[in-house]
Design a protein around this motif. Structure first.
Motif: not given
Length: 364
Positions: A325-344
């Protein structure tokens, strides 16, 4: 030269007597005195003994693998495999130190593949990457005959090892489990996979210990927790954690050789550090929110959604899987930014996909 036994024409074939004696001629439908009741036909399958198979590996080589990725299978809009995206994903795993790939596992949606697709993808992976990573084909089935046949095909196209689950849904007895695994272990190096949450049946340690001295038994992917893993490693059996949230502690505190991971599809470099660089509670805590997010819904729903939002695969789902669901999709984007896009994995900017961006396929 191998000797082939010959049989006279007077033996019982499939329970019906064929006698050279003619004393019963004229007795109508009377049974011959040589008649025997039907007996089950015994099918002896012959293990592959050739040592000329491309990329052949030993069971000991499989036992040493620390980071194995259960790789995602990407799709084109018409439902066929997206081989280009798949190859990029596998290459990224190799570049980040992943040592083994599970092809067509639960994460790779082997359960939604035809066997033709399944074996083709195993063969493709071996052909393109078999010199740089161990290819472990998921050739398990709840049908022993099907598991044997698929394993024969998988080893014939060059896979280094097989992954086998216990028969699910219909289930079987403990003796049945032993007979099932005995049948497939003769094919080649094999990892047994215990995940009761999906099969509905635990494989208890006394069953696994039965195979401790089988030369083709590489070890077990265990999802019943670290205490179970310790039980195996204490008895000299190789075990991989099947739970990403427990794999760090399993590796450094309970004797696990490593992990068969879903999360490494997304952050292979960080998972490599967790398995190779020693105990690192800080890094483990850093990635834990991502792991928790991935498994809020049954795997591979979270992973499919994440890879699509990273732009690594097309947002195509084979039903019955649907995006988060959209709420979880938004959560993922926030997680990527917190961990660092370069690690993905991937190089595109992570973004929240809308409902209309996804393609859901019921037939393909």
């Amino acid at each position: 030269m191998t000797m082939v036994k010959s049989y006279s024409s007077g033996v019982c074939v499939r329970g019906f007597g064929f006698s050279d004696h003619h004393s019963n001629v004229g007795d109508g439908n009377k049974r011959s005195s040589y008649w025997k009741p039907p007996q089950a036909t015994l099918n002896f399958h012959l293990p592959m003994r050739s040592f000329e198979v491309k990329n052949r590996t030993s069971t000991e080589d499989i036992k040493s693998l620390r980071l194995i990725t259960a790789i995602k299978t990407p799709y084109l809009p018409d439902g066929r495999f997206d081989i280009e995206a798949y190859d990029d994903l596998v290459n990224t795993q190799i570049e980040n130190g992943v040592e083994g790939i599970i092809v067509g596992g639960t994460t790779g949606e082997g359960q939604l593949m035809s066997w033709d697709e399944h074996i083709m993808l195993i063969g493709h992976t071996v052909n393109c990457f078999g010199g740089n990573v161990k290819v472990i084909g998921n050739t398990g089935s709840n049908s022993t005959s099907e598991a044997i046949h698929a394993s024969e095909q998988g080893f014939a196209v060059g896979m280094h090892a097989a992954l086998h689950i216990n028969p699910y849904y219909g289930k079987t007895s403990m003796d049945g489990l032993v007979s099932h695994f005995d049948s497939v272990l003769s094919m080649g190096p094999t990892i047994i996979y215990n995940v009761p949450s999906r099969t509905g049946q635990d494989i208890p340690p006394h069953v696994i210990l039965t195979f401790a001295h089988n030369s083709n038994f590489a070890g077990i992917k265990e999802c019943m927790g670290n205490d179970r893993i310790k039980q195996y490693t204490g008895n000299g059996i190789v075990a991989w954690s099947g739970n990403d949230d427990e794999c760090h502690d399993a590796r450094w505190g309970y004797g696990a050789t490593g992990v068969i991971s879903v999360t490494s599809n997304l952050i292979p470099g960080l998972m490599h550090k967790l398995m190779f660089d020693g105990k690192n509670s800080t890094l483990n805590s850093k990635v834990r929110p991502l792991v928790d997010w991935l498994f809020k819904e049954p795997n591979p729903i979270g992973l499919n959604t994440a890879l699509a939002q990273l732009g690594v695969v097309r947002p195509v789902f084979r039903l019955p899987y649907v995006p988060l669901q959209i709420e979880k999709r938004i959560e993922f984007v926030n997680l990527v930014n917190e961990i660092g896009r370069e690690h993905f994995v991937g190089e595109k900017e992570v973004k929240v996909l809308e409902e209309d961006d996804f393609i859901l396929l019921g037939r393909y």
